[in-house]
Design a protein around this motif. Structure first.
Motif, PDB file in Angstrom:
ATOM      1  N   SER A  19       0.844  -1.186   0.000  1.00  0.00           N
ATOM      2  CA  SER A  19       0.000   0.000   0.000  1.00  0.00           C
ATOM      3  C   SER A  19       0.881   1.238   0.000  1.00  0.00           C
ATOM      4  CB  SER A  19      -0.934   0.009   1.210  1.00  0.00           C
ATOM      5  OG  SER A  19      -0.186   0.077   2.401  1.00  0.00           O
ATOM      6  N   GLN A  21       0.568   5.842   0.011  1.00  0.00           N
ATOM      7  CA  GLN A  21      -0.234   7.053   0.036  1.00  0.00           C
ATOM      8  C   GLN A  21      -0.130   7.747  -1.320  1.00  0.00           C
ATOM      9  OE1 GLN A  21      -1.980   6.488   3.397  1.00  0.00           O
ATOM     10  NE2 GLN A  21      -2.183   8.567   2.581  1.00  0.00           N
ATOM     11  N   GLU A  22      -1.211   8.354  -1.712  1.00  0.00           N
ATOM     12  CA  GLU A  22      -1.220   9.123  -2.950  1.00  0.00           C
ATOM     13  C   GLU A  22      -0.064  10.124  -2.935  1.00  0.00           C
ATOM     14  OE1 GLU A  22      -4.939  11.083  -3.458  1.00  0.00           O
ATOM     15  OE2 GLU A  22      -4.697  11.352  -5.623  1.00  0.00           O
ATOM     16  N   LEU A  61      -4.287   7.431  -7.643  1.00  0.00           N
ATOM     17  CA  LEU A  61      -5.357   6.481  -7.325  1.00  0.00           C
ATOM     18  C   LEU A  61      -5.539   5.463  -8.443  1.00  0.00           C
ATOM     19  CD1 LEU A  61      -8.014   8.872  -5.719  1.00  0.00           C
ATOM     20  CD2 LEU A  61      -6.392   7.360  -4.549  1.00  0.00           C
ATOM     21  N   ALA A  87      -3.784   1.879  -8.525  1.00  0.00           N
ATOM     22  CA  ALA A  87      -4.255   0.736  -7.746  1.00  0.00           C
ATOM     23  C   ALA A  87      -4.624  -0.410  -8.678  1.00  0.00           C
ATOM     24  CB  ALA A  87      -5.455   1.134  -6.899  1.00  0.00           C
ATOM     25  N   THR A  96      -2.512  -1.101  -3.263  1.00  0.00           N
ATOM     26  CA  THR A  96      -3.587  -0.210  -2.822  1.00  0.00           C
ATOM     27  C   THR A  96      -3.018   1.191  -2.687  1.00  0.00           C
ATOM     28  OG1 THR A  96      -4.649  -2.014  -1.602  1.00  0.00           O
ATOM     29  CG2 THR A  96      -5.298   0.238  -1.021  1.00  0.00           C
ATOM     30  N   HIS A 141      -3.829   4.864  -1.133  1.00  0.00           N
ATOM     31  CA  HIS A 141      -4.692   5.578  -0.184  1.00  0.00           C
ATOM     32  C   HIS A 141      -4.704   7.076  -0.483  1.00  0.00           C
ATOM     33  CE1 HIS A 141      -5.204   2.037   2.282  1.00  0.00           C
ATOM     34  NE2 HIS A 141      -3.892   1.843   2.283  1.00  0.00           N
TER      35      HIS A 141
END
Lengths: 112, 115
Positions: free
Chosen positions: B12, B14-15, B84, B87, B112, B114
């Protein structure tokens, strides 16, 4: 250009039934491939073809047959479907052995 | 069997941050090609980047770059300024010089992003 197309997109079979998946490409590619995708295992090669009239076995060929009568089409057949053949099937093509493969949208097959 | 291994089932980020996906492979060939494919929920397989083994320079495609370590048989993908739309499931794959272009895929890494 439509690229690589697959027919059908979804299918549900009963154990023992037969079916044929059709892959067509309009890019005049020599090489064509059939893969299956199962959860946690990535894509695995079933059969492939290096030109019209030729076919060869891949990593997981058992239970499948293929034909490449025309350069643009590559057919994948299941003679007697089994639940273990429930998977997503991808067809791909490439112009030479060293270029990237172009994939179709996939066919989701469920065998009950 | 000549295998491709992706040791991270899920990652994962973060943007706008950077993330690196790992891939190792096994081969006895000197001539081969490496690829990263992206598979969004639409299921379509999309080529992200490719690397020819004979080239020492790492491939780059906009925000995507690779770290190709031939001796270590490692091929990681770096995604900068994550968005985004990044993903997806990411697959590492290898084709050999004498294998009629057949691809061997890793197990995939779910990324992913976020907001």
């Amino acid at each position: 250009n439509a690229g690589v197309t697959q027919t059908p997109k979804f299918r549900v079979l009963k154990t023992g039934q037969s079916m044929t998946l059709l892959c067509a490409q309009d890019m005049n590619h020599e090489y064509m491939y059939w893969y299956r995708q199962d959860p946690g295992m990535g894509l695995r090669l079933i059969h492939y073809s290096v030109g019209e009239g030729t076919t060869a076995k891949g990593e997981v060929p058992d239970g499948y047959n293929v034909s490449r009568l025309k350069k643009q089409n590559f057919l994948l057949g299941l003679e007697s479907a089994a639940p273990s053949q429930t998977s997503v099937y991808f067809c791909a093509s490439r112009p030479t052995a060293y270029n990237e493969q172009f994939f179709g949208p996939g066919t989701r097959l469920t065998v009950l | 069997a000549q295998t491709v291994t992706q040791s991270q089932p899920e990652m994962s980020v973060q943007e706008a941050e950077t993330v690196t996906l790992s891939c190792t492979y096994d081969t006895s060939e000197s001539d081969y090609y490496l690829f990263w494919y992206k598979q969004p929920p639409s299921r379509q397989m999309i080529l992200v980047i490719r690397q020819e083994a004979y080239k020492q320079q790492n491939a780059t495609e906009n925000r995507f770059s690779v770290n190709f370590q031939k001796a270590a048989k490692s091929f990681s993908l770096k995604i900068s300024d994550s968005q985004l739309g990044d993903a997806a499931m990411y697959f590492c794959a290898r084709s050999g010089g004498t294998s009629y272009g057949k691809l061997t895929f890793g197990q995939g890494t779910i990324l992913t992003v976020h907001p």
